[in-house]
Design a protein around this motif. Structure first.
Motif, PDB file in Angstrom:
ATOM      1  N   LEU A 265      14.415  24.685   0.788  1.00 24.22           N
ATOM      2  CA  LEU A 265      13.408  23.660   0.511  1.00 24.22           C
ATOM      3  C   LEU A 265      13.913  22.819  -0.652  1.00 24.22           C
ATOM      4  O   LEU A 265      14.175  23.343  -1.732  1.00 24.22           O
ATOM      5  CB  LEU A 265      12.078  24.326   0.157  1.00 24.22           C
ATOM      6  N   GLY A 266      14.082  21.523  -0.416  1.00 31.04           N
ATOM      7  CA  GLY A 266      14.649  20.663  -1.455  1.00 31.04           C
ATOM      8  C   GLY A 266      16.153  20.550  -1.269  1.00 31.04           C
ATOM      9  O   GLY A 266      16.700  20.922  -0.221  1.00 31.04           O
ATOM     10  N   ASP A 284      13.001  17.134   1.973  1.00 33.07           N
ATOM     11  CA  ASP A 284      11.975  16.373   1.247  1.00 33.07           C
ATOM     12  C   ASP A 284      10.589  16.956   1.544  1.00 33.07           C
ATOM     13  O   ASP A 284      10.402  17.627   2.555  1.00 33.07           O
ATOM     14  CB  ASP A 284      12.038  14.899   1.654  1.00 33.07           C
ATOM     15  N   PRO A 312      11.473  25.018  -3.704  1.00 35.88           N
ATOM     16  CA  PRO A 312      11.719  23.651  -4.182  1.00 35.88           C
ATOM     17  C   PRO A 312      11.355  23.513  -5.661  1.00 35.88           C
ATOM     18  O   PRO A 312      10.743  24.413  -6.241  1.00 35.88           O
ATOM     19  CB  PRO A 312      10.772  22.823  -3.323  1.00 35.88           C
ATOM     20  N   TRP A 318       5.615  18.873  -4.284  1.00 36.96           N
ATOM     21  CA  TRP A 318       5.974  20.146  -3.654  1.00 36.96           C
ATOM     22  C   TRP A 318       4.919  21.236  -3.880  1.00 36.96           C
ATOM     23  O   TRP A 318       5.102  22.375  -3.431  1.00 36.96           O
ATOM     24  CB  TRP A 318       7.313  20.642  -4.210  1.00 36.96           C
ATOM     25  N   ARG A 322       5.012  25.063  -2.350  1.00 34.91           N
ATOM     26  CA  ARG A 322       5.289  26.185  -3.265  1.00 34.91           C
ATOM     27  C   ARG A 322       4.184  27.235  -3.179  1.00 34.91           C
ATOM     28  O   ARG A 322       4.441  28.436  -3.157  1.00 34.91           O
ATOM     29  CB  ARG A 322       5.429  25.683  -4.707  1.00 34.91           C
TER      30      ARG A 322
END
Ligand code: TXA
Ligand code: MG
Length: 332
Positions: A265-266, A284, A312, A318, A322
């Motif tokens: 993620l990210g 993203d 992320p 985010w 998360r």
């Protein structure tokens, strides 16, 4: 107990009236219908029918202490569900409805206690997905609808996810393909003096604070006290496969045995030690929101030993991801 689940394909933009009529027949008879919203698929029951809502809790295996979101067509219908539709609520509804924002307010007598798990507040939201709106318009009543998964499982973003969890337990599934946003709505409590974020989601806390012109408290993590929102239980929304989460900074040194699935993620970090058999990159926040449940559902079918999720950055965009990832995995 329905026994057979009718699956009706509908066009995501222009849902066929015959399919909507059929789904409404089930709902009007106290039945359960899974339908697409812009966030995830919901499992709907007539919110004013306590027996229908009781069967919804049974089908999901949902604890009676976890309240349901009530879906409404518009602010007028929301006003019937709450005892006091405040100026703050109007302001947010004007801006974000129809859309992925659930507003918690003191409930009206129209909503049976079973819907709100005995709380004196109710969460209301007006979904934007055309099939959801067509159902609400045709039924003419609010719909109690949690995500259409068995309790504690991953939320469904495809009709197939609903089918594999709930076939035989519900009357009907409206299949309009993948949901547009993919992450459950932001839940904001406006019932007390301070607006409080109960669940981060597609609309960020910062955006809502800007719209209200007032800071929004983040609910303290439950420290053994009673939960305001059981969606805050630490283990929730989890895959069956064991899952761990790591920071990008730890990715280069993290090591694990067995058949590994990796979700990044990210921005992709360096990963010298890890040789995953499957890997998904969601660079993203928008893509990650749309795809996270779908990716986790898919990895769950791969017979993996472990799912490793690289979390992320701690940034507002985010926050929803998360939050869900922290419920779907252990920290290492
Ligand atoms: O996007 C969504 O919100 C999806 C779609 C189907 O609309 N629905 C959804 O529902 O995620 P569910 O039941 O899976 O999650 C509802 C969350 C839970 O965390 C619940 O505890 C909280 O909203 N909630 C509902 N009513 C509440 C209330 N009166 N007070 C506090 N929390 C509430
Ligand atoms: Mg849920």
């Amino acid at each position: 107990m329905p026994g057979r689940t009718e699956i009706l394909a509908v066009d995501p933009e222009h849902p066929q009236p015959e399919a909507i009529d059929r789904a409404v027949e089930h709902l009007a008879a106290g039945g359960l219908v899974a339908f697409p919203t812009e966030t995830v698929y919901g499992l709907g029951a007539d919110a004013t029918n306590p027996e229908a809502v009781a069967s919804l809790f049974r089908a999901k295996g949902r604890p009676a202490a976890n309240p349901l979101i009530v879906h409404v067509l518009d602010q007028d219908q929301a006003r019937l569900c709450v005892s006091d539709w405040s100026d703050r609520a109007s302001r947010l509804a004007e801006r974000y409805w129809p859309g992925p924002l659930t507003i918690v307010l003191p409930k009206s007598p129209l909503i049976p206690d079973i819907v709100t798990a005995g709380l004196d507040t109710v969460g209301v939201r007006s979904p934007s997905a055309p099939a959801a709106r067509a159902l609400l318009a045709r039924l003419g009543k609010p719909l109690a609808a949690p995500s259409a998964n068995r309790s504690n499982r991953l939320s469904p973003t495809l009709a197939q996810h609903v089918e594999s969890d709930l076939a035989g337990l519900i009357d009907c599934i409206l299949d309009a393909g993948p949901t547009a946003l993919g992450l459950e709505s932001t839940v904001l409590d406006l019932s007390g003096p301070e607006p409080t974020l109960l669940r981060p989601g597609p609309i960020s806390r910062e955006e809502l604070a800007g719209a209200l012109g007032k800071p929004i408290r983040e609910r303290e993590p439950a420290a053994g006290g009673p939960l305001t929102s059981p969606g805050q239980l630490p283990v929730h929304y989890a895959p069956n496969t064991p899952a761990v989460r790591i920071d990008a900074a730890d990715a280069a040194t993290f090591h694990a045995q067995g058949k590994i699935g990796l979700v990044v993620l990210g921005e992709a970090p360096a990963l010298s030690q890890l040789e995953p058999v499957v890997r998904a990159d969601l660079p993203d926040p928008e893509t990650a929101m749309r795809m996270i449940y779908r990716v986790l559902h898919e990895l769950d079918e791969e017979g993996l030993d472990l799912i490793v999720i690289v979390i992320p950055p701690d940034e507002p965009a985010w926050a929803g991801i998360r939050d869900r990832v922290s419920r779907a995995s252990r920290r290492v």
